[in-house]
Design a protein around this motif. Structure first.
Motif, short mmCIF file in Angstrom:
data_model
loop_
_atom_site.label_atom_id
_atom_site.label_comp_id
_atom_site.label_asym_id
_atom_site.label_seq_id
_atom_site.Cartn_x
_atom_site.Cartn_y
_atom_site.Cartn_z
N LYS A 102 2.04 4.52 -9.78
CA LYS A 102 2.13 5.34 -8.85
C LYS A 102 1.66 4.64 -7.67
N SER A 103 0.62 4.27 -7.24
CA SER A 103 0.31 3.19 -5.94
C SER A 103 1.48 2.26 -6.06
N LEU A 104 1.96 1.84 -7.15
CA LEU A 104 2.45 0.49 -6.93
C LEU A 104 4.69 1.33 -7.11
N VAL A 105 5.10 2.25 -6.87
CA VAL A 105 6.20 2.63 -6.88
C VAL A 105 6.08 3.24 -4.81
N LYS A 106 4.59 3.52 -4.69
CA LYS A 106 4.33 4.04 -3.47
C LYS A 106 4.66 3.01 -1.89
N PHE A 107 3.39 1.96 -2.79
CA PHE A 107 3.86 0.59 -2.23
C PHE A 107 5.53 -0.03 -2.03
N THR B 117 4.58 -0.04 6.54
CA THR B 117 3.16 -0.97 5.98
C THR B 117 2.37 -0.52 7.22
N SER B 118 1.67 0.90 7.78
CA SER B 118 0.66 1.26 8.46
C SER B 118 -0.77 0.73 7.89
N TRP B 119 -0.53 -0.17 6.56
CA TRP B 119 -1.97 -0.87 6.59
C TRP B 119 -2.14 -2.48 6.88
N ASP C 193 -1.84 -6.02 7.97
CA ASP C 193 -2.38 -6.73 6.31
C ASP C 193 -3.52 -6.78 5.68
N ASP C 194 -4.04 -6.13 6.08
CA ASP C 194 -5.29 -5.78 5.32
C ASP C 194 -4.73 -4.45 4.27
N PHE C 195 -4.70 -5.57 2.91
CA PHE C 195 -4.42 -4.28 1.96
C PHE C 195 -5.40 -3.53 1.46
N GLY C 196 -6.34 -4.09 2.16
CA GLY C 196 -7.34 -2.91 1.12
C GLY C 196 -7.84 -1.44 2.34
N LYS C 197 -7.05 -1.30 3.21
CA LYS C 197 -6.50 0.19 3.95
C LYS C 197 -5.40 0.90 3.06
N PHE C 198 -5.08 0.65 2.32
CA PHE C 198 -4.03 0.89 1.38
C PHE C 198 -3.95 1.92 0.69
N LYS C 199 -3.39 3.33 0.22
CA LYS C 199 -4.43 4.27 0.21
C LYS C 199 -3.63 4.41 -0.85
N ASN C 200 -3.96 4.67 -2.06
CA ASN C 200 -4.09 4.27 -3.55
C ASN C 200 -3.47 5.30 -4.14
N GLU C 201 -2.38 5.90 -4.94
CA GLU C 201 -2.40 7.08 -5.62
C GLU C 201 -3.01 7.56 -7.00
N PRO C 202 -3.58 8.84 -7.81
CA PRO C 202 -3.85 8.86 -8.87
C PRO C 202 -2.89 8.03 -10.16
N GLU C 203 -4.32 7.58 -10.91
CA GLU C 203 -4.06 7.13 -12.16
C GLU C 203 -3.06 7.65 -13.16
N LEU D 227 3.97 -11.85 -0.42
CA LEU D 227 5.62 -10.21 -1.81
C LEU D 227 5.97 -9.66 -0.47
N GLN D 228 4.37 -8.85 0.13
CA GLN D 228 4.55 -7.70 0.65
C GLN D 228 5.47 -8.12 1.93
N HIS D 229 5.58 -9.39 2.79
CA HIS D 229 6.61 -9.55 3.85
C HIS D 229 7.87 -9.39 3.45
N ASN D 230 8.05 -10.50 1.86
CA ASN D 230 9.20 -10.41 1.03
C ASN D 230 9.64 -9.18 0.69
N LEU D 231 9.59 -8.01 0.60
CA LEU D 231 9.74 -7.48 0.49
C LEU D 231 10.67 -6.13 1.46
N LYS D 232 10.47 -6.32 2.74
CA LYS D 232 11.08 -5.80 3.62
C LYS D 232 12.74 -5.67 3.92
N GLY D 233 13.01 -5.09 3.70
CA GLY D 233 14.26 -4.61 3.67
C GLY D 233 15.23 -5.52 3.20
#
Length: 532
Positions: A91-96, A105-107, A109-119, A229-235
């Motif tokens: 679920k976190s992967l789908v959201k990301f 990407t409100s977080w 470049d700091d991926f530590g601030k990304f809010k994970n979804e339940p497992e 990877l995050q940069h390449n995903l944009k658009g």
């Protein structure tokens, strides 16, 4: 190029050499262990769907009966994703994936601030976790093989030299092949103190004895890769590759390079620079082992690779003792039959069977690595009556396979003398044709009638006489030379008859390299080939 802690580098005392041949078709990489070819890798210019590549895929079809889903990654057939290959953090992967594509990407470049979804549950249903047909990041687990499309995983892993980084968790795991409890605790402490938030780390065997700075550099490189990877995903629009595995040369060096490497030889200046730069980065003390091959002879010929390729592929593989292997392939499995051949029986049947089987075991293991055989492999060894001999063979096989990076299982011999091996299959089996088109029959399997060969040569001789040639040499196969020159005083040879009848001097020369039915005329004065 394994993407899990299971495929770790096993250090050994053997001398290793990496021979890299760059051609117009791509890169060929040969790994030699004690001068013997054990792995052969091909890197084409536009390799796609290689193990480890990351794609933005689109879910196409849910298969509740298989508890799986088909995903479009741009291959001609949809790729297969089973529930067991979904990450607990799906679920976190789908959201990301969704937010990164949108650029939301409100977080930063700091991926530590990304809010994970339940497992998600480990043993759930595919219909419970996928609603609609979302776009999602997937990683190639297995390359397309035979009639099957790629197999995918959502357990994303980014491999470095000493660690493997896994996003969306904070777990630190140490390779089971690091046995010292002190070292395991040391590595655990270091990694926990330096790893970024929201990244799990699997510590590879190669990390044993490494200091904090080396491990930190490796982790930072992989964190940077995730940002790319995050940069390449944009658009991005599915299906689309969003992060490629490194080129074949550096990824092999990453997984294989150890102190047992004696030589890395490249025949291309551009790749030499890339390889040197990579080696100096990951192992500065070994930079000098990277050299340029500038001999006029082919690099694979110089290091005996070409000859080993020719002798190692094909249905039959000969061993030094006179024994040989027969390797057969079916859709379901591979079968390897061990035959004793001409081995002397002086030492007794049982002892000979053991000696042949132990020799064959070495070649079987080499063949599995060289051809990248995967799935189920059945080996039919020569029957042995004594239980201790069967046990010795089984233990030898386990020891020999210790250097194999692919995950594998070896089972003891059955009562029928068969050994079952399962070996991880990630990419298609390497199959090289070692046969050549017959220069005489041109692959048809048929040649012209030999009884007419003498008449054909005489016909051509008459023609060249009309062209003004009076002194020629005729190059033929030795058997044909004997046939044309054999004669006595009372019964002159065919060549003598030609001299007399056609007023031409013909000297016949035996050419060992000439096919049986081929012949060539040369003008004796100029040594030029006479074209007919």
């Amino acid at each position: 190029m394994a993407f899990a802690a299971g495929a770790e580098l096993v250090h050994s005392r053997m001398n290793k050499e990496l021979i890299i041949n760059v051609s117009s078709e791509g890169v060929e990489i040969a790994l030699l262990e004690d001068k013997k070819l054990v792995e052969l890798h091909y890197g084409r210019g536009q390799d796609q769907f290689a193990v480890g590549d990351l794609y933005l895929g689109k879910v196409k079809k849910l298969m509740p009966g298989l508890n799986a889903v088909f995903v479009d990654v741009g291959y001609e057939k949809d790729a297969f994703l089973h529930y067991t290959d979904l990450s607990p953090y799906l679920k976190s992967l789908v959201k990301f994936s969704k937010l990164s594509v949108e650029g939301n990407t409100s977080w930063g470049d700091d991926f530590g601030k990304f809010k994970n979804e339940p497992e998600i549950l480990k043993s759930g249903k595919i219909t419970e976790v996928f609603t609609g047909k979302p776009e999602i990041i997937v990683q190639i687990l297995k390359e397309p093989i035979s009639s099957k499309g790629p197999r995918l995983s959502c357990e994303i892993s980014l491999p470095g030299r000493f660690v493997v980084v896994t996003p969306f968790n904070d777990v630190v795991a140490i390779s089971r092949k690091i046995h010292s409890s002190e070292e395991r605790k040391r590595l655990q402490r270091i990694v926990e103190s330096i790893k970024p938030k929201n990244f799990g780390v699997i510590v590879r065997t190669a990390a044993e004895g490494k200091n904090t700075a080396e491990l930190h550099t490796d982790i930072l490189e992989l964190e940077k890769m995730w940002k790319t990877l995050q940069h390449n995903l944009k658009g991005a629009k599915a299906p689309q590759m969003v992060l490629s595995e490194q080129d074949k040369t550096t990824s092999i060096l990453r997984d294989l390079l150890s102190t047992s490497f004696q030589k890395i030889v490249v025949n291309d200046k551009k790749l030499l620079a890339v390889t040197k730069e990579y080696v100096s980065r990951i192992s500065p003390e070994q930079e000098e082992i990277v050299t340029l091959h500038n001999n006029s002879q082919s690099i694979f010929d110089t290091y005996g690779v070409s000859k080993q390729v020719k002798s190692s592929f094909g249905k039959t593989v000969n061993l030094n003792s006179g024994a040989y292997l027969i390797i057969e392939h079916t859709e379901a499995l591979h079968v390897i039959d061990v035959n004793s051949g001409t081995r002397s029986a002086e030492a007794g049947q049982e002892q000979n069977a053991l000696a042949t089987n132990l020799e064959a075991a070495q070649e079987v293991v080499r063949q599995m690595r060289l051809r990248d055989l995967g799935g189920i492999i059945i080996i039919d060894f020569i029957d042995m009556k004594l239980a201790e001999n069967r046990k010795q063979l089984y233990e030898a096989m386990e020891d020999l396979m210790a250097n194999d990076r692919a995950r594998h299982t070896v089972l003891p011999l059955t009562k029928f003398g068969l050994m079952q091996v399962t070996r991880q299959r990630l990419r298609p089996e390497l199959n090289i044709s070692t046969s050549e088109v017959c220069p005489t029959c041109k692959g048809t399997g048929q040649i012209g009638p030999s009884i007419l060969l003498g008449d054909d040569i005489e016909k051509d001789l008459k023609y060249i006489v009309t062209q003004g040639h009076r002194n020629v040499t005729l190059h033929v196969h030795p058997i044909l030379e004997a046939y044309l020159t054999k004669g006595t005083f009372f019964k002159p040879s065919i060549v003598k008859r030609w001299d007399k009848e056609h007023k031409v001097k013909v000297k016949v020369i035996a050419d060992n390299n000439s096919p049986l039915t081929e012949y060539n005329f040369y003008d004796k004065a100029t040594d030029d080939l006479i074209k007919l």
